[in-house]
Design an enzyme around this catalytic site. Structure first.
Site, mmCIF file in Angstrom:
data_model
loop_
_atom_site.group_PDB
_atom_site.id
_atom_site.type_symbol
_atom_site.label_atom_id
_atom_site.label_comp_id
_atom_site.label_asym_id
_atom_site.label_seq_id
_atom_site.Cartn_x
_atom_site.Cartn_y
_atom_site.Cartn_z
ATOM 1 N N SER A 1 0.831 -1.196 0.000
ATOM 2 C CA SER A 1 0.000 0.000 0.000
ATOM 3 C C SER A 1 0.873 1.257 0.000
ATOM 4 O O SER A 1 1.670 1.446 -0.913
ATOM 5 C CB SER A 1 -0.947 -0.045 1.196
ATOM 6 O OG SER A 1 -1.954 0.918 1.088
ATOM 7 N N ASP B 1 -8.816 -3.887 -6.656
ATOM 8 C CA ASP B 1 -8.404 -3.235 -5.414
ATOM 9 C C ASP B 1 -8.982 -1.825 -5.401
ATOM 10 O O ASP B 1 -8.744 -1.027 -6.303
ATOM 11 C CB ASP B 1 -6.874 -3.198 -5.354
ATOM 12 C CG ASP B 1 -6.332 -2.680 -4.032
ATOM 13 O OD1 ASP B 1 -7.052 -1.937 -3.323
ATOM 14 O OD2 ASP B 1 -5.174 -3.004 -3.701
ATOM 15 N N HIS C 1 -6.865 -5.959 -0.956
ATOM 16 C CA HIS C 1 -5.744 -5.040 -0.788
ATOM 17 C C HIS C 1 -4.668 -5.742 0.026
ATOM 18 O O HIS C 1 -4.863 -6.061 1.185
ATOM 19 C CB HIS C 1 -6.242 -3.790 -0.052
ATOM 20 C CG HIS C 1 -5.261 -2.673 0.023
ATOM 21 N ND1 HIS C 1 -4.785 -2.029 -1.085
ATOM 22 C CD2 HIS C 1 -4.683 -2.069 1.097
ATOM 23 C CE1 HIS C 1 -3.955 -1.055 -0.705
ATOM 24 N NE2 HIS C 1 -3.873 -1.071 0.609
#
Length: 484
Positions: free
Chosen positions: A203, A417, A445
């Protein structure tokens, strides 16, 4: 909500590590590992260390910050893998144990896993905004303002949050940037005695990794960027890029709930579940569940659940029980999935990394436009970032990701995502020429190690083991959807 807490922070570690609690210094390093302080709540078997870095890299001999590092695995491992779990603003103290316990054996013996609390976070000179509990009423007003007065009330809260952070952390805020965190990582690499930084970032950690590779290409080793942040736009634009992706993922969630109508009784089609959801939001506006969960909290729970489908059942069950008269289940779910407090470190990175509009009318017009395609998320997403309109710290100088002689890396991405949409990974691949992508047809994710997808895990494992990128991009099926 531009970046929420990484899913790996919620996965329990199960395996033992061999890093002892006694003080130890690995050969060729300047890092002295010891037992973690009790207040860090580190998983058993984790070692901790500290490293001083400059507050201001323009004055490297001046005031220093102390970073807290953590590690799991064997000090005798030939290589070190530095991991960032995302955020920004997320602690890395528990990450090494979690990753090390999930690695296949051939990687577990090859790497000592190291993470750290980035500057301004957790145990590394944290940003604080003081007691902001009085600024966040429970329940919060509806995400989409009913009128101008209601909107200005939320704007005033955002301004007060920015002011509180400046009041309590004024000396820190100008230096809490991703570029400085990348400089810190290079100090970590040097302290660990490594010529190259091997790195795994999830991320926001993909932004940190790509920033490092751009600033320190000659020191970049094997690098995996999982669930990729778009390198071509700033935080303001990224929120609007998220909105339709979140809406699309919510439609998938509603369809999943409809497929399990025998359990949840919210409708037999996705549209019917969506209508039930809208009706539930209206009921919560009129009378918040247990006096503290309104439609805004339900919106937050929905956004959180879009990050990983293993939380879908929790949310669907809570709404189903609420509609059957049990408000307690919804209140309990809100404790897990809804925003509970101001995240000063996350705001510090987001607001200082990029320039944000300071004219609220720009935010208003852009959010109204976005709400036409993403009615469930546009205003919610705007409120997460709204303090950046009033942030009282300079922004970092621009950095073009991929400029210079940046080595190719391995990107890992899920097609649907919603937190880091696919377009961002595609743009990262364009920016970092020669990079390869492992693309899952799913929507969770955080893929590598935590989505139980062998097709994804195998090429990443092979790359980390050998340093050789796949000959071509890899496309993978989605893992099975969760049960009800």
């Amino acid at each position: 909500m531009t970046v929420r807490a990484m899913r790996i922070a919620a996965v329990a570690a199960v395996a033992a590590t061999v890093l002892g609690s006694a003080s130890a210094t690995a050969a060729g390093t300047a890092v002295k590992w010891a037992e973690c302080a009790p207040e860090l709540n580190a998983p058993r078997g984790t070692g901790c260390a500290q490293l001083d870095v400059p507050l201001d890299y323009a004055d490297p001999a001046g005031k220093q910050l102390t970073l807290t590092l953590s590690a799991a695995g064997s000090l005798d491992a030939p290589n070190v893998l530095v991991v960032n779990p995302g955020g920004p603003g997320e602690s890395g103290i528990g990450t090494p144990k979690l990753v090390q316990s999930s690695l296949p054996p051939e990687l577990g013996s090859q790497y000592l896993i190291v993470s750290f609390d980035p500057r301004g976070v957790g145990a590394s000179s944290p940003v604080t905004c003081g007691d902001t509990s009085g600024l966040l009423p429970a329940p919060m007003p509806p995400s989409e303002p009913a009128n101008a007065d209601q909107e200005q009330q939320r704007v005033a809260v955002a301004s007060k949050i920015a002011g509180a952070c400046a009041e309590h952390s004024a000396a820190l805020l100008p230096h809490i940037t991703t570029q400085n965190a990348a400089r810190d990582m290079d100090r970590i690499r040097t302290a660990l005695g490594k010529d190259k930084l091997d790195y795994l970032g999830y991320s926001y950690g993909t932004k940190l990794g790509a920033t490092y590779a751009t600033m320190f290409p000659g020191s970049t080793g094997r690098m995996v960027l999982d669930s990729v942040v778009d390198p071509t736009i700033g935080g303001y634009q990224a929120g609007f890029e998220q909105d339709p992706a979140l809406q699309h993922r919510a439609e998938q969630f509603f369809a999943w709930v409809a497929a399990h109508d025998d359990k949840y009784h919210l409708g037999t089609t996705g549209d019917a579940v969506g209508s039930a959801w809208t009706d539930t939001r209206g009921k919560l506006d009129a009378e918040p569940a247990e006096g503290k969960v309104g439609s805004a909290e339900l919106d937050q729970m929905l956004a959180s659940a879009m990050y990983v489908d293993t939380s879908w059942g929790t949310l669907a069950d809570a709404v189903s029980r609420y509609r059957a008269g049990d408000a307690g289940a919804l209140s309990s779910a809100a404790g897990q999935l809804a925003l509970q407090s101001v995240n000063g470190p996350q705001l510090a990175y987001n607001c200082a990394d990029d320039k944000w509009p300071t004219d609220w009318q720009t935010w208003h017009a852009d959010t109204v436009k976005a709400a036409k395609d993403a009615p469930l998320f546009a205003w919610l997403n705007t409120w997460y970032s709204a303090p950046c309109a009033f942030w009282k710290a300079p922004t970092a100088p621009p950095l073009q990701i991929g400029s210079g002689n940046v080595p190719p890396v391995l990107l890992v991405q899920a097609k649907d995502d919603s937190a880091t949409p696919l377009v961002g990974a595609q743009r990262m691949q364009q920016a970092m020429q020669g990079s390869r992508m492992v693309l899952s047809d799913g929507g969770n994710h955080g893929q590598f190690l935590f989505d139980e997808n062998t097709c994804v895990d195998e090429p990443v494992t092979q790359y980390l083991r050998t340093g050789k990128l796949p000959a071509a991009d890899v496309k993978c099926p989605a893992p099975p959807a969760p049960g009800a």
